[in-house]
Design a protein around this motif. Structure first.
Motif, PDB file in Angstrom:
ATOM      1  N   SER A  31      70.855 105.499 106.946  1.00  0.00           N
ATOM      2  CA  SER A  31      69.877 106.562 106.718  1.00  0.00           C
ATOM      3  C   SER A  31      69.949 107.065 105.280  1.00  0.00           C
ATOM      4  CB  SER A  31      70.127 107.704 107.702  1.00  0.00           C
ATOM      5  OG  SER A  31      69.272 108.784 107.416  1.00  0.00           O
ATOM      6  N   ARG A  32      71.156 107.249 104.760  1.00  0.00           N
ATOM      7  CA  ARG A  32      71.328 107.725 103.378  1.00  0.00           C
ATOM      8  C   ARG A  32      70.796 106.716 102.363  1.00  0.00           C
ATOM      9  NH1 ARG A  32      76.939 110.998 102.426  1.00  0.00           N
ATOM     10  NH2 ARG A  32      76.649 112.498 104.100  1.00  0.00           N
ATOM     11  N   LEU A  40      71.843  97.049 107.377  1.00  0.00           N
ATOM     12  CA  LEU A  40      73.058  97.447 106.670  1.00  0.00           C
ATOM     13  C   LEU A  40      74.276  96.742 107.255  1.00  0.00           C
ATOM     14  CD1 LEU A  40      74.546  99.094 104.554  1.00  0.00           C
ATOM     15  CD2 LEU A  40      74.667 100.965 106.208  1.00  0.00           C
ATOM     16  N   SER A  41      74.317  96.637 108.560  1.00  0.00           N
ATOM     17  CA  SER A  41      75.431  95.939 109.209  1.00  0.00           C
ATOM     18  C   SER A  41      75.510  94.486 108.730  1.00  0.00           C
ATOM     19  CB  SER A  41      75.264  95.994 110.733  1.00  0.00           C
ATOM     20  OG  SER A  41      76.281  95.256 111.360  1.00  0.00           O
ATOM     21  N   GLN A  42      74.365  93.837 108.629  1.00  0.00           N
ATOM     22  CA  GLN A  42      74.328  92.449 108.155  1.00  0.00           C
ATOM     23  C   GLN A  42      74.757  92.351 106.696  1.00  0.00           C
ATOM     24  OE1 GLN A  42      70.295  91.385 109.048  1.00  0.00           O
ATOM     25  NE2 GLN A  42      70.790  90.699 111.118  1.00  0.00           N
ATOM     26  N   LEU A  43      74.364  93.336 105.886  1.00  0.00           N
ATOM     27  CA  LEU A  43      74.783  93.361 104.484  1.00  0.00           C
ATOM     28  C   LEU A  43      76.300  93.511 104.375  1.00  0.00           C
ATOM     29  CD1 LEU A  43      72.051  95.687 102.957  1.00  0.00           C
ATOM     30  CD2 LEU A  43      72.405  93.271 102.381  1.00  0.00           C
ATOM     31  N   LEU A  44      76.856  94.442 105.125  1.00  0.00           N
ATOM     32  CA  LEU A  44      78.292  94.712 105.056  1.00  0.00           C
ATOM     33  C   LEU A  44      79.120  93.534 105.560  1.00  0.00           C
ATOM     34  CD1 LEU A  44      78.409  98.452 106.175  1.00  0.00           C
ATOM     35  CD2 LEU A  44      78.581  97.537 103.855  1.00  0.00           C
ATOM     36  N   ARG A  45      78.584  92.775 106.508  1.00  0.00           N
ATOM     37  CA  ARG A  45      79.308  91.609 107.033  1.00  0.00           C
ATOM     38  C   ARG A  45      79.072  90.356 106.204  1.00  0.00           C
ATOM     39  NH1 ARG A  45      77.242  90.641 112.584  1.00  0.00           N
ATOM     40  NH2 ARG A  45      75.408  91.526 111.633  1.00  0.00           N
ATOM     41  N   ALA A  60      69.951 103.747  95.448  1.00  0.00           N
ATOM     42  CA  ALA A  60      70.503 104.585  96.518  1.00  0.00           C
ATOM     43  C   ALA A  60      72.008 104.342  96.653  1.00  0.00           C
ATOM     44  CB  ALA A  60      69.782 104.307  97.835  1.00  0.00           C
ATOM     45  N   CYS A  61      72.424 103.103  96.532  1.00  0.00           N
ATOM     46  CA  CYS A  61      73.859 102.769  96.584  1.00  0.00           C
ATOM     47  C   CYS A  61      74.597 103.440  95.423  1.00  0.00           C
ATOM     48  CB  CYS A  61      74.074 101.250  96.524  1.00  0.00           C
ATOM     49  SG  CYS A  61      73.547 100.359  97.995  1.00  0.00           S
TER      50      CYS A  61
END
Length: 168
Positions: A31-32, A40-45, A60-61
């Motif tokens: 959300s942020r 986001l989960s796919q990006l982090l993994r 945003a990051c």
């Protein structure tokens, strides 16, 4: 089995660590950053590539991590070492030339270090060695973009995409 994308892993690792530090869920961080939880989960993994993120998400990051935008571009794999060289040159040739200069210096001779030894080091160690030598000896072996130019590139009102392929 999905292939993990290692380009941009430093940004994913930093986001994940900060998310844990702030005790946020993936949904809250998503959300942020203005992205979906699943994305986001796919990006982090590493299932999705950080290098493919658009400028708005990278900004945003940078805001979330409280770091300059240019650093996020580096962490995401959108910028490389040779992107910071002053001219469009062969980064490997510049590095080799700098290592030869270091290897032929009085400092290297007094410590028994030879050029072949320096050329066998991992590239990241070679780059670090060049930077350390430049600072210790107050010389510039590899021309780089000045910090003021990097600052201009990281300003929120400058389009980073246009400046990635700039010519000197």
């Amino acid at each position: 089995m999905k292939v993990v994308d290692f380009v941009g892993r430093p940004l994913a690792t930093l986001l994940f660590a900060r998310m844990r530090q702030d005790e946020l869920s993936i949904a809250q961080l998503a959300s942020r950053l203005g992205v979906g939880r699943s994305y986001l989960s796919q990006l982090l993994r590493g299932v999705k590539s950080m290098a493919a993120l658009d400028e708005q998400i990278l900004r945003a990051c940078a805001g979330y991590l409280n770091v300059p935008l240019v650093l996020v571009y580096v962490l995401a794999g959108r910028l490389r070492f040779d992107d910071f060289l002053e001219k469009a040159v062969d980064a490997e040739a510049q590095l080799t030339k700098a290592l030869v200069q270091i290897g032929e210096s009085p400092v290297a001779a007094s410590t028994g270090v030879a050029v072949p030894m320096l050329c066998e080091l991992p590239v990241q160690v070679q780059r670090l060695l060049v930077v350390l030598y430049e600072r210790a000896e107050h010389v510039s072996l590899i021309p780089r973009v000045s910090l003021s130019q990097v600052y201009v590139l990281s300003r929120p009102d400058s389009s980073f995409e246009l400046r990635l392929n700039r010519t000197s």
